[in-house]
Scaffold this motif. Structure first.
Motif, PDB file in Angstrom:
ATOM      1  N   GLY A  10       0.818  -1.197   0.000  1.00  0.00           N
ATOM      2  CA  GLY A  10       0.000   0.000   0.000  1.00  0.00           C
ATOM      3  C   GLY A  10       0.852   1.247   0.000  1.00  0.00           C
ATOM      4  O   GLY A  10       1.285   1.727  -1.022  1.00  0.00           O
ATOM      5  N   SER A  11       1.143   1.784   1.195  1.00  0.00           N
ATOM      6  CA  SER A  11       1.826   3.063   1.286  1.00  0.00           C
ATOM      7  C   SER A  11       3.216   3.038   0.702  1.00  0.00           C
ATOM      8  O   SER A  11       3.741   4.062   0.296  1.00  0.00           O
ATOM      9  N   ALA A  12       3.862   1.861   0.659  1.00  0.00           N
ATOM     10  CA  ALA A  12       5.202   1.803   0.102  1.00  0.00           C
ATOM     11  C   ALA A  12       5.205   1.938  -1.404  1.00  0.00           C
ATOM     12  O   ALA A  12       6.237   2.160  -2.016  1.00  0.00           O
ATOM     13  N   GLY A  13       4.037   1.777  -2.040  1.00  0.00           N
ATOM     14  CA  GLY A  13       3.942   1.935  -3.479  1.00  0.00           C
ATOM     15  C   GLY A  13       4.370   0.718  -4.261  1.00  0.00           C
ATOM     16  O   GLY A  13       4.412   0.757  -5.481  1.00  0.00           O
ATOM     17  N   VAL A  14       4.676  -0.373  -3.582  1.00  0.00           N
ATOM     18  CA  VAL A  14       5.069  -1.603  -4.257  1.00  0.00           C
ATOM     19  C   VAL A  14       3.841  -2.481  -4.400  1.00  0.00           C
ATOM     20  O   VAL A  14       3.187  -2.800  -3.417  1.00  0.00           O
ATOM     21  N   THR A  15       3.511  -2.861  -5.622  1.00  0.00           N
ATOM     22  CA  THR A  15       2.317  -3.656  -5.836  1.00  0.00           C
ATOM     23  C   THR A  15       2.613  -5.090  -6.221  1.00  0.00           C
ATOM     24  O   THR A  15       1.768  -5.953  -6.068  1.00  0.00           O
ATOM     25  N   SER A  16       3.802  -5.363  -6.730  1.00  0.00           N
ATOM     26  CA  SER A  16       4.110  -6.714  -7.158  1.00  0.00           C
ATOM     27  C   SER A  16       5.613  -6.964  -7.103  1.00  0.00           C
ATOM     28  O   SER A  16       6.414  -6.045  -6.958  1.00  0.00           O
ATOM     29  N   SER A  17       5.970  -8.230  -7.268  1.00  0.00           N
ATOM     30  CA  SER A  17       7.371  -8.614  -7.226  1.00  0.00           C
ATOM     31  C   SER A  17       8.173  -7.972  -8.348  1.00  0.00           C
ATOM     32  O   SER A  17       9.374  -7.747  -8.201  1.00  0.00           O
ATOM     33  N   ALA A  18       7.528  -7.670  -9.471  1.00  0.00           N
ATOM     34  CA  ALA A  18       8.246  -7.077 -10.598  1.00  0.00           C
ATOM     35  C   ALA A  18       8.830  -5.714 -10.250  1.00  0.00           C
ATOM     36  O   ALA A  18       9.834  -5.287 -10.815  1.00  0.00           O
ATOM     37  N   ALA A  19       8.210  -5.016  -9.275  1.00  0.00           N
ATOM     38  CA  ALA A  19       8.670  -3.673  -8.917  1.00  0.00           C
ATOM     39  C   ALA A  19       9.961  -3.707  -8.108  1.00  0.00           C
ATOM     40  O   ALA A  19      10.682  -2.708  -8.067  1.00  0.00           O
ATOM     41  N   VAL A  20      10.251  -4.832  -7.455  1.00  0.00           N
ATOM     42  CA  VAL A  20      11.444  -4.935  -6.604  1.00  0.00           C
ATOM     43  C   VAL A  20      12.185  -6.240  -6.885  1.00  0.00           C
ATOM     44  O   VAL A  20      12.714  -6.874  -5.978  1.00  0.00           O
ATOM     45  N   PHE A  21      12.226  -6.647  -8.139  1.00  0.00           N
ATOM     46  CA  PHE A  21      12.795  -7.945  -8.480  1.00  0.00           C
ATOM     47  C   PHE A  21      14.219  -8.079  -7.944  1.00  0.00           C
ATOM     48  O   PHE A  21      14.989  -7.131  -7.930  1.00  0.00           O
ATOM     49  N   GLY A  22      14.526  -9.277  -7.481  1.00  0.00           N
ATOM     50  CA  GLY A  22      15.840  -9.561  -6.912  1.00  0.00           C
ATOM     51  C   GLY A  22      15.961  -9.285  -5.439  1.00  0.00           C
ATOM     52  O   GLY A  22      16.931  -9.726  -4.803  1.00  0.00           O
ATOM     53  N   ALA A  23      15.018  -8.578  -4.849  1.00  0.00           N
ATOM     54  CA  ALA A  23      15.096  -8.195  -3.434  1.00  0.00           C
ATOM     55  C   ALA A  23      14.393  -9.227  -2.553  1.00  0.00           C
ATOM     56  O   ALA A  23      13.437  -9.876  -2.976  1.00  0.00           O
ATOM     57  N   PRO A  24      14.842  -9.385  -1.310  1.00  0.00           N
ATOM     58  CA  PRO A  24      14.088 -10.226  -0.375  1.00  0.00           C
ATOM     59  C   PRO A  24      12.697  -9.641  -0.162  1.00  0.00           C
ATOM     60  O   PRO A  24      12.553  -8.432   0.026  1.00  0.00           O
ATOM     61  N   CYS A  25      11.679 -10.483  -0.208  1.00  0.00           N
ATOM     62  CA  CYS A  25      10.311  -9.974  -0.094  1.00  0.00           C
ATOM     63  C   CYS A  25       9.476 -10.688   0.953  1.00  0.00           C
ATOM     64  O   CYS A  25       8.324 -10.301   1.185  1.00  0.00           O
ATOM     65  N   VAL A  28      10.738 -12.039  -7.963  1.00  0.00           N
ATOM     66  CA  VAL A  28      11.177 -12.265  -9.340  1.00  0.00           C
ATOM     67  C   VAL A  28      10.080 -11.821 -10.297  1.00  0.00           C
ATOM     68  O   VAL A  28       8.913 -11.696  -9.917  1.00  0.00           O
ATOM     69  N   ILE A  29      10.471 -11.602 -11.530  1.00  0.00           N
ATOM     70  CA  ILE A  29       9.519 -11.193 -12.555  1.00  0.00           C
ATOM     71  C   ILE A  29       8.790 -12.390 -13.134  1.00  0.00           C
ATOM     72  O   ILE A  29       7.585 -12.338 -13.399  1.00  0.00           O
ATOM     73  N   ASP A  30       9.513 -13.495 -13.318  1.00  0.00           N
ATOM     74  CA  ASP A  30       8.936 -14.694 -13.920  1.00  0.00           C
ATOM     75  C   ASP A  30       9.488 -15.917 -13.179  1.00  0.00           C
ATOM     76  O   ASP A  30      10.678 -16.206 -13.270  1.00  0.00           O
ATOM     77  N   THR A  31       8.625 -16.614 -12.451  1.00  0.00           N
ATOM     78  CA  THR A  31       9.068 -17.754 -11.644  1.00  0.00           C
ATOM     79  C   THR A  31       9.635 -18.870 -12.510  1.00  0.00           C
ATOM     80  O   THR A  31      10.653 -19.480 -12.164  1.00  0.00           O
ATOM     81  N   ASP A  32       8.998 -19.156 -13.626  1.00  0.00           N
ATOM     82  CA  ASP A  32       9.461 -20.253 -14.474  1.00  0.00           C
ATOM     83  C   ASP A  32      10.839 -19.965 -15.055  1.00  0.00           C
ATOM     84  O   ASP A  32      11.716 -20.842 -15.077  1.00  0.00           O
ATOM     85  N   GLN A  33      11.045 -18.756 -15.541  1.00  0.00           N
ATOM     86  CA  GLN A  33      12.352 -18.402 -16.091  1.00  0.00           C
ATOM     87  C   GLN A  33      13.424 -18.438 -15.006  1.00  0.00           C
ATOM     88  O   GLN A  33      14.549 -18.904 -15.242  1.00  0.00           O
ATOM     89  N   THR A  34      13.094 -17.959 -13.814  1.00  0.00           N
ATOM     90  CA  THR A  34      14.064 -17.963 -12.722  1.00  0.00           C
ATOM     91  C   THR A  34      14.402 -19.391 -12.303  1.00  0.00           C
ATOM     92  O   THR A  34      15.570 -19.714 -12.060  1.00  0.00           O
TER      93      THR A  34
END
Length: 271
Positions: free
Chosen positions: A9-24, A89-95
């Motif tokens: 919400g307030s952090a502005g992150v809506t999906s894994s694609a926005a912070v790919f590579g980071a611990p989530c 990650v952006i794409d689980t299968d590719q990763t």
């Protein structure tokens, strides 16, 4: 594998694609779900709510903020009881394909859930981690002030591990928004927008009798009073594997009654 239960919400992150590579997210798979909830509730002050995956999963909260997932370990899964970080990650299968191509192991998944897709994997030295594609827990991400957890990889060779994870999770890539990797003395430091997300340290060995010295991702949970937390762990069936005073504060490495390792620390970020 318990998964994030609500979108950012307030952090502005809506999906894994926005912070790919980071611990989530971090999750514990345990043989005794109620016992784990009793232990971490008494020791860490966490409260629990049922997760979106059913009665065998719960989400831990501290002062109303989500901290971690805890799930009952299915008997057919040959997975150790351990705290496990998940990386966006952006794409689980590719990763997952990149993990296999680089001699890592994909143990479970990729699987589809209501909030996204995930998989459980291990790197070339056996350190277990997860990957997640989809919606994220609100305001959870490490690297910010008062983060719920910070991470350290104990590995055989930090620089080789950084190459593996960099290729798998697109660290230090040309893709806009990728995490940065810095080499500082004998460690590798993972950052996003200047914030430290994790540290990678060399020296682990798979044959070490001490489980803290084997390759693994290690979770550090900030607490207000390390000594009081240690005493609570002892009273509730946990083991204290070590305590130390660091320049950044006090810390203690603990083992819960089911064998999972974690550290409590007075430091809020892995600086």
């Amino acid at each position: 594998m318990d998964k994030p239960t609500r979108a950012a919400g307030s952090a502005g992150v809506t999906s894994s694609a926005a912070v790919f590579g980071a611990p989530c997210w971090v999750s514990l798979m345990t043989r005794d779900l109620q016992g784990a909830q009793d232990f971490y509730g008494a020791v860490m002050g966490w409260e629990f709510r049922k997760g979106v995956l059913g009665d065998e999963f719960s989400t831990a909260f501290l002062e109303g903020a989500p901290v971690a997932g805890i799930g009952a370990l299915a008997s057919m899964l040959q997975v150790a009881v351990a705290w496990t970080p998940y990386f966006a990650v952006i794409d689980t299968d590719q990763t997952a394909a990149r993990i296999r191509e680089r001699s890592g192991t994909v143990a479970v998944g990729p699987l589809t859930f209501s909030m996204g897709r995930g998989a459980l994997a291990a790197d070339r030295d056996g350190a277990v981690f997860g990957i997640w594609e989809g919606l994220l827990v609100s305001d959870w991400l490490t690297g910010r002030k008062k983060a719920p957890v910070w991470l350290r990889l104990r590995t055989r060779n930090a620089f080789e591990a950084a190459i593996f994870y960099g290729e798998v999770l697109e660290w230090a890539s040309d893709r806009p928004g990728s995490c940065q990797v810095d080499y500082e003395e004998d460690e590798v430091v993972l950052r996003s927008k200047g914030h430290v997300l994790a540290r990678l340290s060399s020296g682990a060995t798979g044959a070490a009798p001490d489980p803290t010295l084997r390759p693994h991702w290690h979770c550090h949970f900030p607490v207000g009073d390390v000594e009081a937390t240690v005493e609570a762990a002892r009273r509730n069936g946990g083991l204290v594997l070590g305590q130390s005073s660091m320049p950044q504060g006090e810390e203690a490495t603990l083992r819960d009654p089911d064998g999972a390792l974690f550290t409590v620390t007075s430091s809020t970020v892995p600086e």
